[in-house]
Design a protein around this motif. Structure first.
Motif, PDB file in Angstrom:
ATOM      1  N   ASP A   1       0.865  -1.179   0.000  1.00 42.94           N
ATOM      2  CA  ASP A   1       0.000   0.000   0.000  1.00 42.94           C
ATOM      3  C   ASP A   1       0.904   1.232   0.000  1.00 42.94           C
ATOM      4  N   VAL A   2       0.293   2.404  -0.068  1.00 48.06           N
ATOM      5  CA  VAL A   2       1.080   3.634  -0.016  1.00 48.06           C
ATOM      6  C   VAL A   2       1.880   3.635   1.286  1.00 48.06           C
TER       7      VAL A   2
ATOM      8  N   LEU B   1       6.155   8.701   2.273  1.00 47.02           N
ATOM      9  CA  LEU B   1       5.512   9.843   1.630  1.00 47.02           C
ATOM     10  C   LEU B   1       5.746  11.120   2.436  1.00 47.02           C
ATOM     11  N   VAL B   2       5.613  11.055   3.744  1.00 44.10           N
ATOM     12  CA  VAL B   2       5.848  12.227   4.595  1.00 44.10           C
ATOM     13  C   VAL B   2       7.296  12.692   4.461  1.00 44.10           C
ATOM     14  N   ILE B   3       8.225  11.755   4.449  1.00 42.65           N
ATOM     15  CA  ILE B   3       9.639  12.102   4.283  1.00 42.65           C
ATOM     16  C   ILE B   3       9.868  12.741   2.919  1.00 42.65           C
TER      17      ILE B   3
ATOM     18  N   VAL C   1       1.090   9.009  -5.093  1.00 45.05           N
ATOM     19  CA  VAL C   1      -0.285   9.362  -5.452  1.00 45.05           C
ATOM     20  C   VAL C   1      -0.838   8.369  -6.477  1.00 45.05           C
ATOM     21  N   ALA C   2      -0.006   7.972  -7.428  1.00 45.01           N
ATOM     22  CA  ALA C   2      -0.442   7.015  -8.445  1.00 45.01           C
ATOM     23  C   ALA C   2      -0.868   5.700  -7.810  1.00 45.01           C
ATOM     24  N   LEU C   3      -0.141   5.253  -6.798  1.00 41.98           N
ATOM     25  CA  LEU C   3      -0.526   4.006  -6.126  1.00 41.98           C
ATOM     26  C   LEU C   3      -1.839   4.183  -5.378  1.00 41.98           C
ATOM     27  N   ALA C   4      -2.049   5.348  -4.798  1.00 42.39           N
ATOM     28  CA  ALA C   4      -3.316   5.602  -4.108  1.00 42.39           C
ATOM     29  C   ALA C   4      -4.487   5.577  -5.088  1.00 42.39           C
ATOM     30  N   ILE C   5      -4.253   6.072  -6.304  1.00 47.95           N
ATOM     31  CA  ILE C   5      -5.305   6.099  -7.329  1.00 47.95           C
ATOM     32  C   ILE C   5      -5.503   4.723  -7.959  1.00 47.95           C
TER      33      ILE C   5
ATOM     34  N   ARG D   1       6.359  -4.260  -6.460  1.00 47.09           N
ATOM     35  CA  ARG D   1       7.744  -4.116  -6.926  1.00 47.09           C
ATOM     36  C   ARG D   1       7.889  -2.899  -7.862  1.00 47.09           C
ATOM     37  N   ALA D   2       6.879  -2.646  -8.679  1.00 48.88           N
ATOM     38  CA  ALA D   2       6.903  -1.475  -9.568  1.00 48.88           C
ATOM     39  C   ALA D   2       6.842  -0.186  -8.744  1.00 48.88           C
ATOM     40  N   TYR D   3       6.032  -0.184  -7.701  1.00 53.57           N
ATOM     41  CA  TYR D   3       5.951   0.966  -6.793  1.00 53.57           C
ATOM     42  C   TYR D   3       7.318   1.220  -6.145  1.00 53.57           C
TER      43      TYR D   3
END
Length: 134
Positions: A41-42, A47-49, A84-88, A95-97
């Motif tokens: 997951d995200v 993300l915060v960092i 953001v793309a993973l969230a969408i 692995r791509a993420y």
């Protein structure tokens, strides 16, 4: 190695960039999810960092005389877009993420090395390279 080079050979903006990227990488390792669930997951901590580091490079791009911080800020913006793309589209392969995030980090390191090298060239050619806007 890139952060060490920038810290040793750069001026204040390059040193701030070096410490920021090194600290960001170190903190990322600490906040990543456990191995079994990592990048499923995200990664909120990462993300915060990434957003925090983006803010530092945006500040550097405004305060310093250097052009390179805006390039690294753009690279970090692309990294935030990967989150953001993973969230969408949560069906993205983990692995791509992971590779999508890592790729932009390598580009940021490369930009810092090139920026430090160019700073050294300006010093040699001009004798000075003012780090901050007046």
């Amino acid at each position: 190695m890139s952060s060490a080079f920038a810290f040793r050979k750069g001026d204040q903006p390059e040193k701030i960039g070096a410490v920021t990227l090194l600290l960001g990488a170190s903190l990322t390792v600490l906040v990543a999810s456990p191995l079994g669930t990592r990048f499923q997951d995200v990664e909120a901590g990462i993300l915060v960092i990434d957003i925090s580091i983006l803010g530092i490079f945006l500040w550097l791009s405004i305060q310093s005389t250097r052009f390179w911080p805006i390039w690294i800020a753009a690279i970090l913006g692309a990294e935030v877009i990967v989150h953001v793309a993973l969230a969408i589209a949560p069906e993205v392969v983990p692995r791509a993420y992971m590779h999508g995030l890592a790729l932009w980090g390598w580009f940021a390191q490369l930009a810092l090395v090139i920026a430090t090298w160019r700073h050294r060239r300006r010093l040699k050619r001009l004798g000075a390279d003012a780090p901050w806007k007046s």
